[in-house]
Design a protein around this motif. Structure first.
Motif, PDB file in Angstrom:
ATOM      1  N   THR A 375      10.653   1.733   1.303  1.00 46.08           N
ATOM      2  CA  THR A 375       9.103   1.736   1.507  1.00 46.08           C
ATOM      3  C   THR A 375       8.514   1.181   0.194  1.00 46.08           C
ATOM      4  OG1 THR A 375       8.900   3.599   3.116  1.00 46.08           O
ATOM      5  CG2 THR A 375       6.893   3.008   1.879  1.00 46.08           C
ATOM      6  N   PRO A 376       7.759   0.081   0.075  1.00 46.56           N
ATOM      7  CA  PRO A 376       7.153  -0.474  -1.295  1.00 46.56           C
ATOM      8  C   PRO A 376       6.119   0.299  -1.565  1.00 46.56           C
ATOM      9  CG  PRO A 376       7.601  -2.404   0.455  1.00 46.56           C
ATOM     10  CD  PRO A 376       7.607  -0.990   1.094  1.00 46.56           C
ATOM     11  N   SER A 451      12.633  -8.635   1.606  1.00 48.51           N
ATOM     12  CA  SER A 451      12.291  -7.342   1.576  1.00 48.51           C
ATOM     13  C   SER A 451      10.911  -7.290   0.652  1.00 48.51           C
ATOM     14  CB  SER A 451      13.567  -6.730   0.535  1.00 48.51           C
ATOM     15  OG  SER A 451      13.026  -5.644  -0.231  1.00 48.51           O
ATOM     16  N   GLY A 452      10.168  -6.396   1.451  1.00 43.95           N
ATOM     17  CA  GLY A 452       8.991  -5.899   0.772  1.00 43.95           C
ATOM     18  C   GLY A 452       8.993  -5.193  -0.565  1.00 43.95           C
ATOM     19  N   ALA A 453      10.081  -4.170  -0.629  1.00 40.04           N
ATOM     20  CA  ALA A 453      10.055  -3.568  -1.937  1.00 40.04           C
ATOM     21  C   ALA A 453      10.664  -4.629  -2.990  1.00 40.04           C
ATOM     22  CB  ALA A 453      11.171  -2.568  -1.727  1.00 40.04           C
ATOM     23  N   LEU A 518       5.364  -6.674   8.511  1.00 37.49           N
ATOM     24  CA  LEU A 518       4.683  -5.535   8.111  1.00 37.49           C
ATOM     25  C   LEU A 518       4.672  -5.180   6.548  1.00 37.49           C
ATOM     26  CD1 LEU A 518       5.057  -3.201  11.084  1.00 37.49           C
ATOM     27  CD2 LEU A 518       3.071  -4.591  10.700  1.00 37.49           C
ATOM     28  N   SER A 519       5.888  -5.400   6.239  1.00 40.03           N
ATOM     29  CA  SER A 519       6.218  -5.150   4.636  1.00 40.03           C
ATOM     30  C   SER A 519       5.293  -5.951   4.034  1.00 40.03           C
ATOM     31  CB  SER A 519       7.602  -5.028   4.340  1.00 40.03           C
ATOM     32  OG  SER A 519       8.212  -6.536   4.534  1.00 40.03           O
ATOM     33  N   ASN A 580       4.545   8.285   8.568  1.00 44.64           N
ATOM     34  CA  ASN A 580       4.432   8.242   7.202  1.00 44.64           C
ATOM     35  C   ASN A 580       5.832   8.278   6.576  1.00 44.64           C
ATOM     36  OD1 ASN A 580       3.142   8.665   4.865  1.00 44.64           O
ATOM     37  ND2 ASN A 580       2.833  10.787   4.925  1.00 44.64           N
ATOM     38  N   PRO A 581       5.859   7.145   5.735  1.00 46.66           N
ATOM     39  CA  PRO A 581       4.902   6.127   5.213  1.00 46.66           C
ATOM     40  C   PRO A 581       4.871   5.097   6.394  1.00 46.66           C
ATOM     41  CG  PRO A 581       7.001   5.900   4.168  1.00 46.66           C
ATOM     42  CD  PRO A 581       7.159   7.156   4.840  1.00 46.66           C
ATOM     43  N   CYS A 582       3.802   4.472   6.242  1.00 45.11           N
ATOM     44  CA  CYS A 582       3.469   3.243   7.309  1.00 45.11           C
ATOM     45  C   CYS A 582       2.775   2.298   6.470  1.00 45.11           C
ATOM     46  CB  CYS A 582       2.633   3.644   8.443  1.00 45.11           C
ATOM     47  SG  CYS A 582       1.143   4.207   7.966  1.00 45.11           S
ATOM     48  N   PRO A 583       2.864   0.912   6.802  1.00 43.45           N
ATOM     49  CA  PRO A 583       2.355  -0.175   6.048  1.00 43.45           C
ATOM     50  C   PRO A 583       0.646   0.091   6.106  1.00 43.45           C
ATOM     51  CG  PRO A 583       3.259  -0.821   8.135  1.00 43.45           C
ATOM     52  CD  PRO A 583       3.353   0.450   7.932  1.00 43.45           C
ATOM     53  N   PRO A 584       0.098  -0.431   5.209  1.00 40.19           N
ATOM     54  CA  PRO A 584      -1.464  -0.432   5.337  1.00 40.19           C
ATOM     55  C   PRO A 584      -1.896  -1.481   6.229  1.00 40.19           C
ATOM     56  CG  PRO A 584      -0.563  -1.830   3.246  1.00 40.19           C
ATOM     57  CD  PRO A 584       0.539  -1.260   3.870  1.00 40.19           C
ATOM     58  N   HIS A 585      -3.224  -1.188   6.690  1.00 38.94           N
ATOM     59  CA  HIS A 585      -3.952  -1.950   7.904  1.00 38.94           C
ATOM     60  C   HIS A 585      -4.310  -2.976   7.104  1.00 38.94           C
ATOM     61  CE1 HIS A 585      -6.401  -2.812  11.366  1.00 38.94           C
ATOM     62  NE2 HIS A 585      -5.561  -2.169  11.910  1.00 38.94           N
TER      63      HIS A 585
END
Length: 736
Positions: A375-376, A451-453, A518-519, A580-585
């Protein structure tokens, strides 16, 4: 035993043909015989396999007694079965005998050229006890092209699960490396110059050590890295002859050329031309020598770069530390009286190392599966009114602890810190910022990652590189242009490909693609935060200049409107995410960007450039005022639209978790509440402007007329205060 008897006859026929047939003819015969020897050495019965290996050893000794002819490399073809057997055999006893046979070959035919005698009983198992074995004369140093399969066999031992086999192979390889070690400057030249292993098979020796670095035994891996460092020291030492460069280009003394020109006055001009030609030839020879020397460095650097991706933390950290140390020590120019005066010191070589060695090392982060599920991070001040905030660090799960040991978590910053250190040293030594582009290119590779992280790590390292590592006076306009374009690309919305369900779209692939998209929302939030860091701080905004300030501000506003559109297309029932955790809206990202935009709009309105503009700056001033107007109108219209929709649905702004409202409606009310505060801050900021600055915002009047109808009392009070200020600050005409 028919198998043993038939095999004995095959060996006898092979020996007879080896002695009587021409080598080209025997090479064709050996192709067939080698296949039989190899298949028998891989027999399921260990006794049969060992008999085949012993027979191969006897034939090899007989063959290596003969000098190799030029470039035909018969030895390499003859000893190839050793490599195949070592790779495919499953019996420890067979591989142990094979390594012992290789050791005997090295003792008898490796090293320097020395004539000696050998006893047949030392090679063959004598069956006639009491009889003296015959002796023969051989020459050490006969092993030429055979070094390649021999070193390959020693390297393959590193991947054996049995530690005794790996240790035996490393001991033999270690002895060969130390055989090439110089004792002192005078003796080392003669010793290494006559060593076919060091002079002609340096790269193969490096490859064998690299096989141990990637092997399964950690202790041997570390020892192999240490020996690579020793070999690099020999390569950098001018007192040690360069492998594959057996003679240096001769130089005719200038005095002899001058003397010749004096004796023959007619050829004075011709002698001068010849001198220039010789100088050019010497320069070309030096360039060629340095190019060939760099070819010898390349397998060491590239091998360590690959080892940076090792799954074992201790090995990859040692490989990275060694790699960065070698680059820092050997690829920067040194003083003329240094012992290693032939070290590389040009920017082009460092660029090549960046692109061919350090960038591939970063690709290990792409192959790190842990980074895909990691999770980033989000900015500390990020607003959460739809998605739940991330858990505190003290509540880490076992999966998160496993991620902390991943390549990206443990090696990313160490690799980047080393690359930045090389870049800064190059800028100091060469007074050139060429490597800044290569560092930014590495960051860009991270930003383009799936990879978003990894992308978020790249963004945060970019911020540190610009704000802490580089001095503002060395950041050029081109560097700011590259940084601004990279940041703006991170704000662009990534959408799923539209697939027709009838086309048989793989459900797993679709879910994987959705998770990657989503990431990217984490990337948008972090890019917004970095843009704010650069634009809010006066020293950075002045360094980049007004054009790039406007480029980032207008780009941020444009992407905020896209986020609003994307957020509105999502179904209201899935607006509240409980995982949780989840990507921001998208709405959360938009609000975070709008909070930054409010500060930037106020900063633009108070800029001295607008107040002290001359006629030549009119186009730029017009673009600034137009942008302020468009972004202010966008924020106010977004607020009025969402407040109106909320009022139509009968949702109260004071609704909370216990108010009886549904979860999506509570989120909408929280969003409007945040927007209300932003609008009030924007109006209060404009109200703090001077009379002359406020007079330039006459376009605010239509917006304030619409905003006065807001249902929020605080907003109406802010509007009334600003309107009263605007009418009271109208400049009076000067009296004549």
């Amino acid at each position: 035993q028919p198998i043993i008897y038939s095999f004995q006859k095959l060996v006898e026929v092979s020996h007879y043909n080896m002695e009587t047939r021409p080598r080209l003819i025997f090479a064709e015969i050996w192709t067939t015989i080698a296949g039989h020897l190899t298949s028998t050495a891989l027999h399921s019965n260990p006794a049969v396999a060992m008999y085949a290996v012993d027979s191969l050893r006897q034939l090899s000794i007989q063959f290596l007694k003969r000098e190799e002819l030029g470039v035909f490399e018969f030895q390499r073809r003859f000893l190839k079965p050793y490599e195949v057997i070592m790779m495919r055999s499953v019996h420890v006893s067979t591989k142990e005998l094979l390594l012992q046979s290789v050791e005997q070959i090295i003792i008898m035919f490796g090293g320097e050229k020395v004539t000696s005698t050998w006893t047949a009983g030392a090679v063959n198992d004598s069956k006639d006890n009491g009889k003296q074995a015959p002796t023969s004369t051989i020459k050490r140093g006969n092993l030429r092209s055979g070094w390649r399969p021999v070193l390959a066999v020693l390297g393959l031992a590193s991947h054996d699960d049995d530690e005794s086999i790996a240790s035996l192979g490393f001991r033999l390889l270690q002895e060969q490396v130390m055989e090439c070690a110089p004792n002192d400057a005078s003796a080392s030249t003669n010793k290494i110059a006559t060593s076919s292993l060091m002079m002609d098979y340096f790269v193969d020796l490096v490859d064998s050590l690299m096989m141990f670095v990637s092997g399964s035994h950690e202790g041997l891996c570390m020892q192999a890295i240490r020996y690579l460092v020793k070999m690099s020291d020999w390569l950098a030492d001018d007192d040690v002859p360069l492998p594959n460069l057996k003679s240096n280009s001769g130089k005719q003394p200038a005095s002899s050329i001058s003397l010749q020109s004096q004796e023959d006055g007619i050829n004075v001009v011709q002698a001068t031309v010849d001198t220039d030609d010789i100088i050019d030839t010497e320069e070309d020879a030096e360039r060629t020598r340095r190019s060939r020397e760099f070819e010898l460095w390349w397998p060491i650097l590239l091998g360590l770069s690959r080892s940076v991706g090792d799954a074992r933390p201790s090995i990859r950290e040692m490989a990275l530390t060694t790699l960065l140390s070698l680059i820092d020590k050997n690829f920067f120019s040194t003083s003329s009286n240094s012992k290693n005066s032939s070290q590389f010191g040009d920017v082009q070589t460092l660029q090549l190392i960046f692109r061919g060695v350090l960038v591939p090392a970063l690709e290990h982060a792409e192959m790190d599966t842990a980074s895909l599920v990691e999770t980033p991070m989000l900015p500390d001040d990020f607003p959460h009114f739809i998605t739940p905030p991330p858990p505190p660090p003290s509540m880490e799960t076992p999966s998160q602890n496993q991620i902390s040991d991943s390549w990206s978590s443990s090696m990313f910053h160490k690799l980047f810190d080393g690359c930045v250190a090389i870049c800064l040293k190059s800028m100091k030594v060469h007074k050139n910022d060429t490597l800044v582009e290569d560092v930014l290119a590495m960051v860009n590779n991270c930003l383009l990652s799936d990879s978003g992280a990894l992308a978020v790590r790249g963004l945060r390292r970019l911020e540190e590189f610009v704000t802490k590592d580089l001095e503002l006076d060395v950041i050029s306009t081109d560097t700011w242009a590259t940084v601004c374009h990279m940041l703006l690309r991170c704000l662009v919305v990534t959408r799923c490909n539209t697939h027709d369900s009838s086309e048989g779209t793989n459900e797993y692939d679709s879910s994987f693609e959705k998770n990657l998209i989503l990431s990217r929302r984490y990337v948008m939030a972090n890019a917004t935060k970095i843009i704010g860091t650069l634009l809010v701080d006066t020293k950075y905004s002045e360094s980049m200049g007004i054009p790039w300030y406007l480029f980032l501000t207008s780009g941020l506003g444009r992407n905020i409107r896209e986020w609003e559109v994307e957020g509105g297309t999502e179904h209201k029932d899935v607006m509240l995410l409980t995982t949780n955790p989840c990507p921001p809206h998208h709405f959360e990202n938009a609000l975070y960007g709008q909070s930054l935009l409010v500060r930037l709009l106020y900063g633009l309105s108070t800029m001295d450039m607008i107040m002290n503009a001359n006629q030549n700056d009119a186009p730029q001033i017009m673009s600034v005022q137009k942008m302020i107007q468009e972004e202010t109108e966008s924020i106010i219209s977004t607020y009025l639209e969402k407040e109106s929709d909320l009022a139509k649905d009968g949702v109260s702004l004071s609704g909370g978790a216990g108010s009886g409202e549904s979860a999506p409606e509570v989120c909408r009310a929280a969003e409007v509440s945040h927007l209300t505060n932003l609008v009030c801050d924007l109006l209060d900021g404009y109200n703090k402007l001077s009379d002359d600055q406020l007079f330039r915002l006459a376009w605010l009047c239509p917006m304030l007329s619409a905003l006065i109808q807001s249902n929020n009392k605080t907003v109406r009070i802010s509007v009334h205060a600003l309107v009263a200020r605007m009418f009271s600050s109208v400049p009076q005409p000067s009296k004549k």
